[in-house]
Design a protein around this motif. Structure first.
Motif, mmCIF file in Angstrom:
data_model
loop_
_atom_site.group_PDB
_atom_site.id
_atom_site.type_symbol
_atom_site.label_atom_id
_atom_site.label_comp_id
_atom_site.label_asym_id
_atom_site.label_seq_id
_atom_site.Cartn_x
_atom_site.Cartn_y
_atom_site.Cartn_z
ATOM 1 N N ILE A 286 0.779 -1.262 0.187
ATOM 2 C CA ILE A 286 0.038 -0.058 -0.053
ATOM 3 C C ILE A 286 0.847 1.241 0.156
ATOM 4 O O ILE A 286 1.222 1.656 0.895
ATOM 5 C CB ILE A 286 -0.911 0.008 1.209
ATOM 6 C CG1 ILE A 286 -1.707 -1.349 1.325
ATOM 7 C CG2 ILE A 286 -1.842 1.184 1.134
ATOM 8 C CD1 ILE A 286 -2.605 -1.485 2.426
ATOM 9 N N VAL A 287 1.166 1.804 -1.252
ATOM 10 C CA VAL A 287 2.070 2.810 -1.188
ATOM 11 C C VAL A 287 1.302 4.057 -1.373
ATOM 12 O O VAL A 287 0.198 4.259 -2.033
ATOM 13 C CB VAL A 287 3.038 2.687 -2.693
ATOM 14 C CG1 VAL A 287 3.730 4.104 -3.143
ATOM 15 C CG2 VAL A 287 3.945 1.427 -2.642
ATOM 16 N N THR A 288 1.887 5.215 -0.847
ATOM 17 C CA THR A 288 1.441 6.322 -1.064
ATOM 18 C C THR A 288 2.636 7.326 -1.123
ATOM 19 O O THR A 288 3.624 6.986 -0.875
ATOM 20 C CB THR A 288 0.703 7.150 0.480
ATOM 21 O OG1 THR A 288 1.852 7.151 1.448
ATOM 22 C CG2 THR A 288 -0.375 6.311 0.946
ATOM 23 N N ILE A 289 2.218 8.269 -2.003
ATOM 24 C CA ILE A 289 3.400 9.376 -2.471
ATOM 25 C C ILE A 289 3.339 10.755 -1.874
ATOM 26 O O ILE A 289 2.222 11.370 -1.824
ATOM 27 C CB ILE A 289 3.526 9.562 -4.017
ATOM 28 C CG1 ILE A 289 3.781 8.095 -4.846
ATOM 29 C CG2 ILE A 289 4.311 10.479 -4.425
ATOM 30 C CD1 ILE A 289 5.340 7.461 -4.557
ATOM 31 N N ASN A 290 4.422 11.208 -1.232
ATOM 32 C CA ASN A 290 4.446 12.353 -0.382
ATOM 33 C C ASN A 290 5.762 12.953 -0.786
ATOM 34 O O ASN A 290 6.680 12.650 -1.226
ATOM 35 C CB ASN A 290 4.490 12.228 0.767
ATOM 36 C CG ASN A 290 3.365 11.105 1.391
ATOM 37 O OD1 ASN A 290 2.093 11.560 1.689
ATOM 38 N ND2 ASN A 290 3.635 9.663 1.367
ATOM 39 N N SER A 291 5.845 14.642 -0.339
ATOM 40 C CA SER A 291 6.968 15.217 -0.588
ATOM 41 C C SER A 291 7.978 15.507 0.667
ATOM 42 O O SER A 291 9.050 15.643 0.217
ATOM 43 C CB SER A 291 6.376 16.703 -0.952
ATOM 44 O OG SER A 291 5.514 17.258 -0.115
ATOM 45 N N ASP A 292 7.401 15.051 1.611
ATOM 46 C CA ASP A 292 8.389 15.178 2.764
ATOM 47 C C ASP A 292 8.612 16.635 3.123
ATOM 48 O O ASP A 292 8.340 16.962 4.270
ATOM 49 C CB ASP A 292 9.622 14.376 2.671
ATOM 50 C CG ASP A 292 10.266 13.564 3.870
ATOM 51 O OD1 ASP A 292 9.565 13.933 5.059
ATOM 52 O OD2 ASP A 292 11.473 13.163 3.865
ATOM 53 N N ASN A 293 9.463 17.218 2.199
ATOM 54 C CA ASN A 293 9.658 18.626 2.560
ATOM 55 C C ASN A 293 9.741 19.433 1.369
ATOM 56 O O ASN A 293 10.446 19.131 0.566
ATOM 57 C CB ASN A 293 11.100 18.694 3.328
ATOM 58 C CG ASN A 293 11.221 17.940 4.396
ATOM 59 O OD1 ASN A 293 10.824 18.379 5.504
ATOM 60 N ND2 ASN A 293 11.834 16.747 4.576
ATOM 61 N N ARG A 294 8.744 20.388 1.177
ATOM 62 C CA ARG A 294 8.452 21.154 -0.255
ATOM 63 C C ARG A 294 9.621 22.297 -0.160
ATOM 64 O O ARG A 294 10.333 22.372 -1.390
ATOM 65 C CB ARG A 294 7.311 21.795 -0.002
ATOM 66 C CG ARG A 294 5.895 21.322 0.016
ATOM 67 C CD ARG A 294 4.677 22.072 0.218
ATOM 68 N NE ARG A 294 4.581 23.099 -0.826
ATOM 69 C CZ ARG A 294 3.731 22.828 -1.815
ATOM 70 N NH1 ARG A 294 3.037 21.507 -2.360
ATOM 71 N NH2 ARG A 294 3.683 23.628 -2.746
ATOM 72 N N LEU A 295 10.207 22.733 0.679
ATOM 73 C CA LEU A 295 11.339 23.833 0.597
ATOM 74 C C LEU A 295 12.513 23.257 0.115
ATOM 75 O O LEU A 295 13.259 23.014 -0.464
ATOM 76 C CB LEU A 295 11.260 24.695 1.622
ATOM 77 C CG LEU A 295 12.560 25.394 1.920
ATOM 78 C CD1 LEU A 295 12.396 26.798 0.846
ATOM 79 C CD2 LEU A 295 12.506 26.217 3.157
ATOM 80 N N ILE A 296 12.845 22.294 1.399
ATOM 81 C CA ILE A 296 14.160 21.633 1.427
ATOM 82 C C ILE A 296 14.582 20.870 0.325
ATOM 83 O O ILE A 296 15.666 20.945 -0.227
ATOM 84 C CB ILE A 296 14.506 20.963 2.918
ATOM 85 C CG1 ILE A 296 14.607 22.055 4.001
ATOM 86 C CG2 ILE A 296 15.632 20.077 2.819
ATOM 87 C CD1 ILE A 296 14.674 21.267 5.456
ATOM 88 N N SER A 297 13.473 20.083 -0.133
ATOM 89 C CA SER A 297 13.714 19.093 -1.254
ATOM 90 C C SER A 297 13.515 19.515 -2.714
ATOM 91 O O SER A 297 13.286 18.853 -3.809
ATOM 92 C CB SER A 297 12.700 17.818 -0.923
ATOM 93 O OG SER A 297 13.316 16.893 0.079
ATOM 94 N N ASN A 298 12.779 20.935 -2.489
ATOM 95 C CA ASN A 298 12.450 21.455 -3.714
ATOM 96 C C ASN A 298 11.246 20.805 -4.538
ATOM 97 O O ASN A 298 11.914 20.777 -5.798
ATOM 98 C CB ASN A 298 13.650 22.103 -4.649
ATOM 99 C CG ASN A 298 13.241 22.830 -5.754
ATOM 100 O OD1 ASN A 298 12.211 23.506 -5.831
ATOM 101 N ND2 ASN A 298 13.899 22.728 -7.010
ATOM 102 N N THR A 299 10.335 20.529 -3.976
ATOM 103 C CA THR A 299 9.575 19.344 -4.369
ATOM 104 C C THR A 299 7.900 19.725 -3.912
ATOM 105 O O THR A 299 7.786 20.658 -3.370
ATOM 106 C CB THR A 299 9.974 18.085 -4.171
ATOM 107 O OG1 THR A 299 8.987 17.312 -5.188
ATOM 108 C CG2 THR A 299 9.638 17.551 -2.916
ATOM 109 N N SER A 300 7.206 18.985 -4.521
ATOM 110 C CA SER A 300 5.798 18.963 -4.149
ATOM 111 C C SER A 300 4.942 17.538 -4.230
ATOM 112 O O SER A 300 5.821 16.973 -5.332
ATOM 113 C CB SER A 300 4.951 20.022 -4.964
ATOM 114 O OG SER A 300 4.822 19.830 -6.121
ATOM 115 N N ILE A 301 4.170 17.555 -4.038
ATOM 116 C CA ILE A 301 3.224 15.987 -4.247
ATOM 117 C C ILE A 301 3.001 15.843 -5.722
ATOM 118 O O ILE A 301 3.485 14.794 -6.208
ATOM 119 C CB ILE A 301 2.126 15.825 -3.223
ATOM 120 C CG1 ILE A 301 1.606 14.493 -3.423
ATOM 121 C CG2 ILE A 301 0.986 16.868 -3.604
ATOM 122 C CD1 ILE A 301 0.457 13.991 -2.494
#
Ligand code: ZN
Length: 340
Positions: A286-301
């Protein structure tokens, strides 16, 4: 000139953006806006190098393609935490994060933070909680988003702090708080050290998720679920080494909060194509996908899902299935925090 075949890590597929999404694994102190950090620094006289956005960025944002470590990751948090030490900055950060998530069509958001890390200027735990809840209420009144907080116990802090987190979680449960987590460096501080507070949380009916099997061994996942009673696992990618455990977690409906970019940046995974998320999904985890840290990782969901499409050729149906997993695994309970 752009290199041929060069991956654009900032790409967001419009089909992904428009889907309603749930984000289950997101750290408040890793998800600030750069512009707001600059303004908070001015308002609160926080000494920062350069006094401009680029200079701030250098202190707390991973450059794509640059390898790092969990230790460096944790240093970035030390920097961002300076901007989250007053009631107004805490409320603001929560409100802005929920606004940013709303812009990506996230309709269920679970935000986590460690209350003790926001006491550098003397805030009590009650003040910290009331400030973040004020930010949440403001946002959920304005945007169609349900949100709640997961309070983090931190590996490396004294056990007394972990017990305090449970107390505070219980006090604010259903008033904004929806669960607790154990975060930090699992290779230095195994789950075993926090068994007591975690068991107490489970006994009191508090939802528990645990960072496990991120940089640490697969046994930590097994312990968290079968000895502690964790309902979800943060990261959990070490599970690929134990396929029968994937099935066992599936039977118990325990979801994995996978954060692919974070794992590549902390060097737990060599590069995206080597990330086990796709194999875990194929083995029916049961996988979910998440960003963890939007700023630090320069990412988003949305960027994370777009990377899954790029590297693993996920179809939009695959994306929808994983989004459904997140909605089903959410700790949000009807009427707990939101009017929507
Ligand atoms: Zn995390």
């Amino acid at each position: 000139m752009r290199e041929k075949n060069k991956v654009d890590f900032n790409i967001i597929y419009p089909d992904v953006l428009k889907l309603e999404k749930a984000e289950l694994h997101l750290h408040l102190d890793g998800s600030l806006r750069l512009e707001s950090m600059l303004e908070i620094a001015e308002e609160e006289n926080i000494p920062i190098p350069g006094k401009n956005i680029l200079a701030i960025k250098k202190q707390c944002v991973f450059e794509e393609g640059i390898k790092s470590s969990l230790t460096k990751f944790l240093k970035y948090f030390q920097f961002t935490l300076q901007f989250l030490q007053t009631e107004s900055s805490l409320s603001r950060a929560v409100y802005e994060l929920l606004e940013d998530l709303h812009k990506e069509n996230v309709t269920v958001a679970e935000i986590r933070f460690a209350p003790h890390l926001h006491q550098l200027k003397g805030l009590t735990l009650d003040k910290v909680l009331n400030a973040v809840i004020a930010g949440l209420n403001k946002a959920t009144n304005e945007f169609p988003i349900k949100a709640g907080f997961i309070l983090c116990m931190l590996r490396g802090l004294k056990l007394k702090h972990a017990h305090e987190v449970i107390e505070v979680a219980e006090q604010y449960y259903g008033k904004g708080v929806i669960g607790v987590d154990l975060a930090g460096d699992e290779s230095k501080y195994p789950l075993e050290l926090y068994r007591n507070p975690l068991i107490i949380a489970v006994k009191r009916g508090i939802n528990v998720t645990v960072h496990a099997g991120e940089s640490g061994p697969v046994e930590e996942i097994r312990k968290a679920v079968f000895e502690i009673g964790a309902k979800r696992i943060g990261h959990g990618i070490a599970i690929i080494k134990d396929p029968p455990l994937i099935q066992m977690l599936k039977e118990k409906k325990v979801a994995l909060e996978v954060c692919p970019t974070s794992n590549v940046q902390t060097n737990v995974v060599k590069s995206y194509p080597f990330h086990p998320v796709n194999q875990i999904l194929q083995k029916e985890g049961i996988v979910t996908i998440n960003s963890d840290n939007r700023l630090i990782s320069n990412t988003s969901i949305s960027k994370e899902f777009s990377k899954m499409i790029h590297f693993f050729h996920w179809t939009i149906d695959d994306v929808k299935k994983v989004i459904d997993n997140a909605f089903n695994a959410s700790f949000m309970v009807p009427g707990s925090t939101s009017k929507h």
